[in-house]
Design a protein around this motif. Structure first.
Motif, PDB file in Angstrom:
ATOM      1  N   ARG A  37      80.607  78.667 -12.240  1.00  0.00           N
ATOM      2  CA  ARG A  37      80.481  78.364 -13.648  1.00  0.00           C
ATOM      3  C   ARG A  37      79.773  76.971 -13.717  1.00  0.00           C
ATOM      4  NH1 ARG A  37      83.320  80.133 -18.468  1.00  0.00           N
ATOM      5  NH2 ARG A  37      82.788  78.613 -20.195  1.00  0.00           N
ATOM      6  N   VAL A  38      78.576  76.849 -14.718  1.00  0.00           N
ATOM      7  CA  VAL A  38      77.974  75.653 -14.757  1.00  0.00           C
ATOM      8  C   VAL A  38      79.078  74.611 -15.518  1.00  0.00           C
ATOM      9  CG1 VAL A  38      76.129  74.397 -15.860  1.00  0.00           C
ATOM     10  CG2 VAL A  38      75.786  76.966 -14.847  1.00  0.00           C
ATOM     11  N   THR A  39      79.295  73.498 -14.971  1.00  0.00           N
ATOM     12  CA  THR A  39      80.264  72.497 -15.617  1.00  0.00           C
ATOM     13  C   THR A  39      79.338  71.287 -16.230  1.00  0.00           C
ATOM     14  OG1 THR A  39      80.223  71.274 -13.381  1.00  0.00           O
ATOM     15  CG2 THR A  39      81.652  73.025 -13.366  1.00  0.00           C
ATOM     16  N   ILE A  40      80.244  70.589 -16.823  1.00  0.00           N
ATOM     17  CA  ILE A  40      79.807  69.282 -17.343  1.00  0.00           C
ATOM     18  C   ILE A  40      79.253  68.464 -16.320  1.00  0.00           C
ATOM     19  CG2 ILE A  40      81.011  69.583 -19.516  1.00  0.00           C
ATOM     20  CD1 ILE A  40      82.618  67.517 -18.601  1.00  0.00           C
ATOM     21  N   ARG A  41      79.720  68.464 -15.284  1.00  0.00           N
ATOM     22  CA  ARG A  41      79.258  67.703 -13.960  1.00  0.00           C
ATOM     23  C   ARG A  41      77.691  68.026 -13.671  1.00  0.00           C
ATOM     24  NH1 ARG A  41      82.302  64.676 -11.119  1.00  0.00           N
ATOM     25  NH2 ARG A  41      84.075  65.732 -11.697  1.00  0.00           N
ATOM     26  N   ASP A  42      77.445  69.249 -13.740  1.00  0.00           N
ATOM     27  CA  ASP A  42      75.933  69.659 -13.533  1.00  0.00           C
ATOM     28  C   ASP A  42      75.177  69.268 -14.537  1.00  0.00           C
ATOM     29  OD1 ASP A  42      76.758  71.431 -11.190  1.00  0.00           O
ATOM     30  OD2 ASP A  42      77.465  73.064 -12.566  1.00  0.00           O
ATOM     31  N   VAL A  84      87.913  69.974 -13.681  1.00  0.00           N
ATOM     32  CA  VAL A  84      88.358  68.982 -13.333  1.00  0.00           C
ATOM     33  C   VAL A  84      87.898  67.778 -12.818  1.00  0.00           C
ATOM     34  CG1 VAL A  84      90.579  70.128 -12.736  1.00  0.00           C
ATOM     35  CG2 VAL A  84      88.810  69.790 -10.942  1.00  0.00           C
ATOM     36  N   GLN A  85      88.095  66.469 -13.214  1.00  0.00           N
ATOM     37  CA  GLN A  85      87.294  65.403 -12.738  1.00  0.00           C
ATOM     38  C   GLN A  85      87.723  64.697 -11.492  1.00  0.00           C
ATOM     39  OE1 GLN A  85      86.973  62.223 -15.330  1.00  0.00           O
ATOM     40  NE2 GLN A  85      86.288  63.378 -17.024  1.00  0.00           N
ATOM     41  N   ALA A  86      88.862  65.392 -10.779  1.00  0.00           N
ATOM     42  CA  ALA A  86      89.147  65.079  -9.341  1.00  0.00           C
ATOM     43  C   ALA A  86      90.076  66.171  -8.838  1.00  0.00           C
ATOM     44  CB  ALA A  86      89.776  63.592  -9.217  1.00  0.00           C
ATOM     45  N   PHE A 123      86.238  69.610   3.001  1.00  0.00           N
ATOM     46  CA  PHE A 123      86.535  68.732   2.052  1.00  0.00           C
ATOM     47  C   PHE A 123      85.316  67.650   1.881  1.00  0.00           C
ATOM     48  CE2 PHE A 123      90.869  69.307   3.193  1.00  0.00           C
ATOM     49  CZ  PHE A 123      91.799  68.768   2.406  1.00  0.00           C
ATOM     50  N   ALA A 124      84.437  67.435   2.902  1.00  0.00           N
ATOM     51  CA  ALA A 124      83.263  66.678   2.947  1.00  0.00           C
ATOM     52  C   ALA A 124      82.434  67.082   1.628  1.00  0.00           C
ATOM     53  CB  ALA A 124      82.478  66.502   4.209  1.00  0.00           C
ATOM     54  N   HIS A 125      82.196  68.356   1.606  1.00  0.00           N
ATOM     55  CA  HIS A 125      81.266  69.157   0.671  1.00  0.00           C
ATOM     56  C   HIS A 125      81.870  69.006  -0.800  1.00  0.00           C
ATOM     57  CE1 HIS A 125      78.405  72.448  -0.666  1.00  0.00           C
ATOM     58  NE2 HIS A 125      79.459  72.599  -1.515  1.00  0.00           N
ATOM     59  N   LEU A 126      83.224  69.143  -0.911  1.00  0.00           N
ATOM     60  CA  LEU A 126      83.817  68.715  -2.177  1.00  0.00           C
ATOM     61  C   LEU A 126      83.604  67.283  -2.847  1.00  0.00           C
ATOM     62  CD1 LEU A 126      86.922  71.111  -1.898  1.00  0.00           C
ATOM     63  CD2 LEU A 126      85.219  71.433  -3.376  1.00  0.00           C
ATOM     64  N   ALA A 127      83.568  66.732  -1.744  1.00  0.00           N
ATOM     65  CA  ALA A 127      83.615  65.091  -2.232  1.00  0.00           C
ATOM     66  C   ALA A 127      82.220  64.638  -2.384  1.00  0.00           C
ATOM     67  CB  ALA A 127      83.941  64.268  -0.875  1.00  0.00           C
ATOM     68  N   ARG A 128      81.013  65.438  -2.079  1.00  0.00           N
ATOM     69  CA  ARG A 128      79.850  65.222  -2.773  1.00  0.00           C
ATOM     70  C   ARG A 128      79.747  65.681  -4.387  1.00  0.00           C
ATOM     71  NH1 ARG A 128      78.309  66.987   2.522  1.00  0.00           N
ATOM     72  NH2 ARG A 128      77.804  69.398   1.849  1.00  0.00           N
ATOM     73  N   GLU A 129      80.677  66.295  -4.810  1.00  0.00           N
ATOM     74  CA  GLU A 129      80.743  66.556  -6.092  1.00  0.00           C
ATOM     75  C   GLU A 129      81.519  65.916  -7.205  1.00  0.00           C
ATOM     76  OE1 GLU A 129      78.554  69.001  -7.260  1.00  0.00           O
ATOM     77  OE2 GLU A 129      77.762  69.255  -5.365  1.00  0.00           O
ATOM     78  N   LEU A 130      82.734  65.378  -6.598  1.00  0.00           N
ATOM     79  CA  LEU A 130      83.980  64.501  -7.332  1.00  0.00           C
ATOM     80  C   LEU A 130      85.059  63.995  -6.241  1.00  0.00           C
ATOM     81  CD1 LEU A 130      86.165  67.480  -8.698  1.00  0.00           C
ATOM     82  CD2 LEU A 130      85.087  67.529  -6.793  1.00  0.00           C
ATOM     83  N   PRO A 131      85.795  63.114  -6.867  1.00  0.00           N
ATOM     84  CA  PRO A 131      86.576  62.370  -5.920  1.00  0.00           C
ATOM     85  C   PRO A 131      87.601  63.345  -5.444  1.00  0.00           C
ATOM     86  CG  PRO A 131      86.390  61.118  -8.063  1.00  0.00           C
ATOM     87  CD  PRO A 131      85.495  62.567  -8.280  1.00  0.00           C
ATOM     88  N   VAL A 132      87.950  63.376  -4.078  1.00  0.00           N
ATOM     89  CA  VAL A 132      88.778  64.246  -3.479  1.00  0.00           C
ATOM     90  C   VAL A 132      90.042  63.636  -2.632  1.00  0.00           C
ATOM     91  CG1 VAL A 132      88.982  66.232  -1.886  1.00  0.00           C
ATOM     92  CG2 VAL A 132      87.038  66.144  -3.225  1.00  0.00           C
ATOM     93  N   MET A 133      91.149  63.827  -3.021  1.00  0.00           N
ATOM     94  CA  MET A 133      92.167  63.142  -2.358  1.00  0.00           C
ATOM     95  C   MET A 133      92.890  64.349  -1.257  1.00  0.00           C
ATOM     96  SD  MET A 133      94.329  60.496  -1.958  1.00  0.00           S
ATOM     97  CE  MET A 133      94.265  59.552  -3.284  1.00  0.00           C
ATOM     98  N   SER A 134      93.083  63.985  -0.214  1.00  0.00           N
ATOM     99  CA  SER A 134      94.198  64.868   0.492  1.00  0.00           C
ATOM    100  C   SER A 134      95.519  64.080   0.705  1.00  0.00           C
ATOM    101  CB  SER A 134      93.470  64.971   1.990  1.00  0.00           C
ATOM    102  OG  SER A 134      94.405  65.666   2.955  1.00  0.00           O
ATOM    103  N   LEU A 135      96.505  64.989   0.498  1.00  0.00           N
ATOM    104  CA  LEU A 135      97.762  64.408   0.136  1.00  0.00           C
ATOM    105  C   LEU A 135      98.586  65.075   1.286  1.00  0.00           C
ATOM    106  CD1 LEU A 135      99.268  62.930  -2.006  1.00  0.00           C
ATOM    107  CD2 LEU A 135      99.818  64.675  -3.170  1.00  0.00           C
ATOM    108  N   CYS A 136      99.259  64.099   2.031  1.00  0.00           N
ATOM    109  CA  CYS A 136     100.208  64.365   3.238  1.00  0.00           C
ATOM    110  C   CYS A 136      99.452  65.203   4.348  1.00  0.00           C
ATOM    111  CB  CYS A 136     101.356  65.592   2.638  1.00  0.00           C
ATOM    112  SG  CYS A 136     102.357  64.420   1.434  1.00  0.00           S
ATOM    113  N   ARG A 137      98.150  65.293   4.411  1.00  0.00           N
ATOM    114  CA  ARG A 137      97.335  65.628   5.508  1.00  0.00           C
ATOM    115  C   ARG A 137      96.228  64.739   5.650  1.00  0.00           C
ATOM    116  NH1 ARG A 137      93.224  70.784   5.367  1.00  0.00           N
ATOM    117  NH2 ARG A 137      91.967  70.101   7.172  1.00  0.00           N
TER     118      ARG A 137
END
Length: 346
Positions: free
Chosen positions: A11-16, A124-126, A139-153
């Motif tokens: 879906r086209v998002t407001i980020r786009d 979502v914004q993150a 993970f790297a691909h997603l981080a080019r679009e929005l903030p990404v956090m890995s939890l416990c990994r």
């Protein structure tokens, strides 16, 4: 990231729309909702970009968010007790940081990639990711679009922050406890091949065993993250003909499955084999399991993660490669009835 087979088109998002109009996500949100504070020329540019891209309001996302949503998407593995506790802590920490949290649960038939796709459609914004399926490249691909956090990994990917527990400390606490009880033949049931977390704990086990002068006793048995994996590991240990006096497991579920199956096979826990888990979830604390285990600081992990994500979202900018943050949290050991002195004659 490749779309999951059979998934609907993205879906086209407001980020786009923000990228196409050269504005921020907040500006797009205000402009498209008719809010005040946006110049008419800017509003016109945003609307034109939205129309050109075919943007349509997401009713579900609109119901979830305020004008300035600060909405974080969390993917978690439904069958893991520890992650259920983590979700509760994330909700609490999110509220303390002015963030809303929306969930998508990964199961055997609803994989992690599908969960991510759903959350992205919710604008979502993150993203807060706890599972083991995604690769560092994902993970790297997603981080080019929005903030990404890995939890416990721990993740090695540009632009991705992480909050993890100190696995070296954890395995040191577990093996140190067993050494004080006289154990030398200490095996490790790992988390299988899927998760990088399994590899890190496997490496920490081998490192601590070497520090303890037990390099010749290193013994890793393939496991996983479920009760069934623990049961299979018990059969593997017995089948090899040399049962260790103690076993440190990847998580509590594996440790519980291992303990129950060892007893079914005629061995006593802890008199014949001591067992240590990892996570201190409901399974470990259950009186029928009463598992010695490693405790992760769930509240501290969630607070650190949500505080960092709140700062990332407020900055309204992606994390530049090399600017990622890694937060490592301490662990502690809780001793229950599944560990005891080494059996005589071992």
């Amino acid at each position: 990231m490749e779309s999951d087979g059979g998934a609907r088109p993205r879906r086209v998002t407001i980020r786009d729309v923000a990228r196409a109009s050269g504005t921020s996500i907040t500006t797009v949100s205000v402009a498209l909702s008719g809010g005040a504070g946006v110049a008419e020329a800017t509003r016109a540019r945003v609307v034109a970009a939205a129309n050109r891209l075919g943007w349509r309001p997401n009713r579900r996302a609109s119901a979830l968010r305020r004008l300035d949503p600060r909405l974080v998407g969390l993917v978690y593995e439904v069958e893991q007790d520890f992650q259920a506790m983590l979700v509760d802590a994330v909700y609490t920490a999110g509220a303390a940081n002015g963030l809303e949290v929306t969930l998508s649960g990964a199961t055997r038939h609803h994989r992690e990639r599908r969960c991510v796709a759903e959350l992205l459609r919710d604008n979502v914004q993150a993203l807060l990711l706890t599972g083991s399926e995604l690769t560092d490249g994902d993970f790297a691909h997603l981080a080019r679009e929005l903030p990404v956090m890995s939890l416990c990994r721990f993740v090695r990917a540009p632009g991705v922050d992480a909050v993890v527990s100190d696995d070296q400390m954890a395995l040191g606490q577990a093996i140190g406890h067993l050494r004080e009880l006289g154990h030398r033949e200490i095996a490790h049931v790992d988390g299988g091949d899927v998760s990088t977390l399994s590899a890190r704990r496997r490496q920490a086990y081998a490192s601590v065993m070497e520090e303890q002068g037990l390099s010749d006793q290193v013994r890793v048995v393939r496991g996983g993250s479920t009760l069934a994996a623990g049961a299979a590991a018990a059969h593997a240990l017995i089948g090899e003909g040399r049962t260790p006096t103690a076993v440190v497991c990847y998580n509590d579920m594996v440790a519980a499955g291992l303990s129950r199956t060892l007893r079914q096979l005629g061995l006593r826990v802890p008199e014949d084999v001591s067992v240590v888990g990892f996570d201190d979830g409901p399974t470990a604390a259950d009186p029928t399991t009463d598992l010695t285990t490693i405790v992760q600081d769930i509240d501290g992990i969630a607070a650190a993660a949500m505080g960092l994500l709140a700062r990332r979202i407020a900055a309204d900018a992606l994390v530049a490669p090399g600017q990622e943050e890694l937060v490592v949290m301490p662990t502690r050991l809780v001793v229950r009835s599944t560990t005891g002195p080494v059996r005589l004659g071992s």
